[in-house]
Design a protein around this motif. Structure first.
Motif, PDB file in Angstrom:
ATOM      1  N   LEU A 153     -49.753 -31.555  -9.115  1.00 56.31           N
ATOM      2  CA  LEU A 153     -50.881 -31.441 -10.031  1.00 56.31           C
ATOM      3  C   LEU A 153     -50.511 -32.019 -11.388  1.00 56.31           C
ATOM      4  O   LEU A 153     -49.403 -31.795 -11.894  1.00 56.31           O
ATOM      5  N   GLN A 154     -51.456 -32.714 -11.999  1.00 60.74           N
ATOM      6  CA  GLN A 154     -51.248 -33.325 -13.311  1.00 60.74           C
ATOM      7  C   GLN A 154     -52.429 -32.973 -14.195  1.00 60.74           C
ATOM      8  O   GLN A 154     -53.532 -33.474 -13.988  1.00 60.74           O
ATOM      9  N   ALA A 155     -52.193 -32.111 -15.177  1.00 56.89           N
ATOM     10  CA  ALA A 155     -53.256 -31.713 -16.098  1.00 56.89           C
ATOM     11  C   ALA A 155     -53.281 -32.650 -17.304  1.00 56.89           C
ATOM     12  O   ALA A 155     -52.228 -33.107 -17.774  1.00 56.89           O
ATOM     13  N   SER A 156     -54.472 -32.910 -17.799  1.00 58.01           N
ATOM     14  CA  SER A 156     -54.629 -33.764 -18.969  1.00 58.01           C
ATOM     15  C   SER A 156     -55.913 -33.404 -19.698  1.00 58.01           C
ATOM     16  O   SER A 156     -56.710 -32.605 -19.195  1.00 58.01           O
ATOM     17  N   GLY A 157     -56.104 -34.001 -20.867  1.00 61.03           N
ATOM     18  CA  GLY A 157     -57.339 -33.812 -21.594  1.00 61.03           C
ATOM     19  C   GLY A 157     -57.249 -32.888 -22.791  1.00 61.03           C
ATOM     20  O   GLY A 157     -58.224 -32.715 -23.523  1.00 61.03           O
ATOM     21  N   GLY A 158     -56.113 -32.276 -22.988  1.00 60.17           N
ATOM     22  CA  GLY A 158     -55.963 -31.400 -24.140  1.00 60.17           C
ATOM     23  C   GLY A 158     -55.935 -32.182 -25.441  1.00 60.17           C
ATOM     24  O   GLY A 158     -55.888 -33.417 -25.449  1.00 60.17           O
ATOM     25  N   GLY A 159     -55.981 -31.452 -26.542  1.00 56.94           N
ATOM     26  CA  GLY A 159     -55.946 -32.098 -27.840  1.00 56.94           C
ATOM     27  C   GLY A 159     -56.257 -31.131 -28.944  1.00 56.94           C
ATOM     28  O   GLY A 159     -56.308 -29.907 -28.729  1.00 56.94           O
ATOM     29  N   LEU A 160     -56.471 -31.688 -30.123  1.00 56.82           N
ATOM     30  CA  LEU A 160     -56.812 -30.905 -31.305  1.00 56.82           C
ATOM     31  C   LEU A 160     -58.300 -31.049 -31.564  1.00 56.82           C
ATOM     32  O   LEU A 160     -58.825 -32.168 -31.622  1.00 56.82           O
ATOM     33  N   VAL A 161     -58.979 -29.918 -31.729  1.00 59.65           N
ATOM     34  CA  VAL A 161     -60.422 -29.940 -31.941  1.00 59.65           C
ATOM     35  C   VAL A 161     -60.783 -28.840 -32.933  1.00 59.65           C
ATOM     36  O   VAL A 161     -60.093 -27.822 -33.019  1.00 59.65           O
ATOM     37  N   GLN A 162     -61.859 -29.044 -33.661  1.00 56.48           N
ATOM     38  CA  GLN A 162     -62.315 -28.020 -34.587  1.00 56.48           C
ATOM     39  C   GLN A 162     -63.073 -26.929 -33.844  1.00 56.48           C
ATOM     40  O   GLN A 162     -63.639 -27.163 -32.768  1.00 56.48           O
ATOM     41  N   VAL A 214     -51.564 -23.471 -24.147  1.00 60.81           N
ATOM     42  CA  VAL A 214     -51.280 -24.477 -23.129  1.00 60.81           C
ATOM     43  C   VAL A 214     -52.059 -24.079 -21.883  1.00 60.81           C
ATOM     44  O   VAL A 214     -51.968 -22.937 -21.427  1.00 60.81           O
ATOM     45  N   TYR A 215     -52.819 -25.008 -21.371  1.00 56.27           N
ATOM     46  CA  TYR A 215     -53.656 -24.746 -20.205  1.00 56.27           C
ATOM     47  C   TYR A 215     -53.002 -25.352 -18.967  1.00 56.27           C
ATOM     48  O   TYR A 215     -52.590 -26.522 -18.967  1.00 56.27           O
ATOM     49  N   TYR A 216     -52.935 -24.552 -17.915  1.00 50.02           N
ATOM     50  CA  TYR A 216     -52.317 -24.958 -16.661  1.00 50.02           C
ATOM     51  C   TYR A 216     -53.326 -24.902 -15.531  1.00 50.02           C
ATOM     52  O   TYR A 216     -54.130 -23.976 -15.447  1.00 50.02           O
ATOM     53  N   ASP A 222     -49.404 -21.344  -5.326  1.00 50.37           N
ATOM     54  CA  ASP A 222     -48.078 -21.909  -5.058  1.00 50.37           C
ATOM     55  C   ASP A 222     -47.786 -23.167  -5.861  1.00 50.37           C
ATOM     56  O   ASP A 222     -46.621 -23.521  -6.046  1.00 50.37           O
ATOM     57  N   TYR A 223     -48.822 -23.865  -6.286  1.00 44.32           N
ATOM     58  CA  TYR A 223     -48.609 -25.159  -6.938  1.00 44.32           C
ATOM     59  C   TYR A 223     -49.166 -25.118  -8.362  1.00 44.32           C
ATOM     60  O   TYR A 223     -50.268 -24.614  -8.591  1.00 44.32           O
ATOM     61  N   TRP A 224     -48.390 -25.681  -9.280  1.00 41.98           N
ATOM     62  CA  TRP A 224     -48.751 -25.653 -10.690  1.00 41.98           C
ATOM     63  C   TRP A 224     -48.563 -27.028 -11.328  1.00 41.98           C
ATOM     64  O   TRP A 224     -47.605 -27.739 -10.997  1.00 41.98           O
ATOM     65  N   GLY A 225     -49.475 -27.343 -12.250  1.00 42.56           N
ATOM     66  CA  GLY A 225     -49.307 -28.535 -13.057  1.00 42.56           C
ATOM     67  C   GLY A 225     -48.443 -28.234 -14.272  1.00 42.56           C
ATOM     68  O   GLY A 225     -48.038 -27.094 -14.506  1.00 42.56           O
ATOM     69  N   GLN A 226     -48.199 -29.244 -15.067  1.00 43.44           N
ATOM     70  CA  GLN A 226     -47.259 -29.115 -16.177  1.00 43.44           C
ATOM     71  C   GLN A 226     -47.896 -28.555 -17.448  1.00 43.44           C
ATOM     72  O   GLN A 226     -47.173 -28.205 -18.360  1.00 43.44           O
ATOM     73  N   GLY A 227     -49.187 -28.471 -17.521  1.00 44.98           N
ATOM     74  CA  GLY A 227     -49.832 -27.906 -18.699  1.00 44.98           C
ATOM     75  C   GLY A 227     -50.281 -28.956 -19.690  1.00 44.98           C
ATOM     76  O   GLY A 227     -49.648 -30.008 -19.833  1.00 44.98           O
ATOM     77  N   THR A 228     -51.359 -28.652 -20.385  1.00 49.83           N
ATOM     78  CA  THR A 228     -51.860 -29.525 -21.439  1.00 49.83           C
ATOM     79  C   THR A 228     -52.234 -28.652 -22.633  1.00 49.83           C
ATOM     80  O   THR A 228     -52.842 -27.599 -22.473  1.00 49.83           O
TER      81      THR A 228
END
Length: 122
Positions: free
Chosen positions: A3-12, A92-94, A110-116
């Motif tokens: 799993l590959q998580a993406s899309g995180g960032g800084l937001v108001q 951090v969201y997983y 059982d399976y986890w992504g690295q977090g965003t």
């Protein structure tokens, strides 16, 4: 399954983000998935979960009505739309997946992504 998580960032505060969780493996479409988050100094907590069919996603009370969990099995991707973000959503969201189990406990997956990282400024 990887799993590959993406899309995180800084937001108001009040803003939106869309997180994606891309999975490898042809059988991912048969896996249930969950989203969890962990803020600094806090325990990991459940955010949302969705079955492999994509029906009736469940949500933590703290995000219900603001976050939307969905999936596109043709793209092997699960999404978490974050709306009306608050500073307390900073974490951090997983994403996580399991072929048989679904629920609010991280131990079910059982399976986890690295977090965003999602950071919401006030």
């Amino acid at each position: 399954v990887q799993l590959q998580a993406s899309g995180g960032g800084l937001v108001q505060a009040g803003g939106s983000l869309r997180l994606s969780c891309a999975a490898s493996g042809r059988t991912f479409r048969s896996y249930h998935t969950g989203w969890f988050r962990q803020a600094p100094g806090k325990e990991r907590e459940f955010v949302a979960a969705i079955s492999w069919e994509g029906y009736n996603p469940s949500y933590a009370e703290s995000v219900k009505g603001r976050f939307i969990n969905s999936r596109d099995n043709a793209k092997n991707t699960v999404y978490l739309q974050l709306n009306s973000l608050k500073p307390e959503d900073t974490a951090v969201y997983y994403c996580a997946a399991d072929e048989l189990r679904i629920g609010m406990s991280g131990s079910l997956y059982d399976y986890w992504g690295q977090g965003t990282q999602v950071t919401v400024s006030s």
